[in-house]
Design an enzyme around this catalytic site. Structure first.
Site, short mmCIF file in Angstrom:
data_model
loop_
_atom_site.label_atom_id
_atom_site.label_comp_id
_atom_site.label_asym_id
_atom_site.label_seq_id
_atom_site.Cartn_x
_atom_site.Cartn_y
_atom_site.Cartn_z
N ASN A 1 8.06 -5.73 -0.94
CA ASN A 1 7.98 -4.57 -0.06
C ASN A 1 6.51 -4.49 0.32
OD1 ASN A 1 7.77 -2.12 1.20
ND2 ASN A 1 9.01 -1.01 -0.28
N TYR B 1 10.88 8.55 1.54
CA TYR B 1 10.83 7.53 0.49
C TYR B 1 11.53 7.93 -0.80
CZ TYR B 1 7.37 5.70 3.71
OH TYR B 1 6.75 5.24 4.84
N HIS C 1 12.71 -2.66 1.84
CA HIS C 1 12.06 -1.41 2.25
C HIS C 1 12.94 -0.25 1.81
CE1 HIS C 1 9.04 -3.48 4.56
NE2 HIS C 1 10.01 -4.28 4.99
N GLU D 1 12.95 -9.52 1.46
CA GLU D 1 12.13 -8.39 1.94
C GLU D 1 12.91 -7.10 1.69
OE1 GLU D 1 10.16 -6.75 6.13
OE2 GLU D 1 11.28 -8.62 6.12
N ARG E 1 13.00 4.50 12.39
CA ARG E 1 11.64 5.05 12.35
C ARG E 1 10.86 4.64 13.60
NH1 ARG E 1 9.05 4.54 6.76
NH2 ARG E 1 7.76 6.15 7.71
N ARG F 1 4.55 11.12 -1.99
CA ARG F 1 4.28 10.93 -0.56
C ARG F 1 5.59 10.91 0.23
NH1 ARG F 1 3.88 5.82 2.36
NH2 ARG F 1 2.97 6.26 4.39
N PRO G 1 0.79 -1.22 0.00
CA PRO G 1 0.00 0.00 0.00
C PRO G 1 0.83 1.28 0.00
CG PRO G 1 -0.14 -1.09 2.14
CD PRO G 1 0.57 -2.03 1.20
N ASN G 2 0.31 2.23 -0.73
CA ASN G 2 0.83 3.59 -0.84
C ASN G 2 2.11 3.71 -1.66
OD1 ASN G 2 -1.26 4.91 0.68
ND2 ASN G 2 -0.36 3.95 2.49
N ALA H 1 3.16 -1.01 4.71
CA ALA H 1 2.51 -1.06 6.02
C ALA H 1 2.04 -2.47 6.39
CB ALA H 1 1.34 -0.08 6.06
#
Length: 157
Positions: free
Chosen positions: A82, A31, A108, A106, A115, A26, A18-19, A85
């Protein structure tokens, strides 16, 4: 039952959660400014250099990502994910990856450990051969290189 082609001839599935469709817009301070289409082009170019093909997908819908993981189980040679969320919340994605029977990396864009504390928990990490975070889009290239090595090692078995 039809015989599947060897794993080396199957595509690597690069799945984005998502996103990530909002990359470049964003929170670019976190990012980056690279867009998702630009990231896809980067991944396709790197995959080609490595002799791989890719299926590159993004969804804001958890069940769609689960469906793609299940598709990759049959059609793919490995998964780069990725989950965004969903990394921190999705037992469904965890369970799908658990049954994928493929190498998983994985990825990111940001360093999750710099974070918020809730981002330090991953439902993907226990199933992945490795985790790459904090290198922006370059992390996807690292993941493709690692996955190509895992696939090549598997061919020798």
């Amino acid at each position: 039952m039809p015989k599947s082609p060897p794993a080396a001839n199957k595509a690597v599935y690069i799945l984005n959660g998502p996103n990530l469709n909002l990359l470049g817009v964003r929170e670019p301070d976190i990012y980056g400014r690279e867009t998702l289409p630009a990231l896809e082009m980067r991944c396709r170019a790197r995959a080609k250099e490595l002799g791989l093909s890719v299926v590159f997908k993004q969804s804001n819908i958890e069940g769609e990502i689960v469906n793609w993981i299940q598709e990759a189980r049959i059609e793919g040679s490995g998964i780069i994910i990725n989950a965004a969320a969903y990394t921190h919340t999705s037992v469904a994605i965890h369970d799908a990856l658990k049954s994928a029977d493929l190498p998983i990396i994985e990825v990111h864009l940001s360093n999750l450990y710099k974070r918020e504390p809730f981002r330090h928990q991953s439902y993907v990490s226990p199933l992945a051969q490795g985790v790459i975070c904090g290198f922006g889009g370059l992390g996807y290239e690292f993941a493709l290189l690692a996955l190509s090595q895992l696939i090549e090692s598997h061919k020798k078995l």
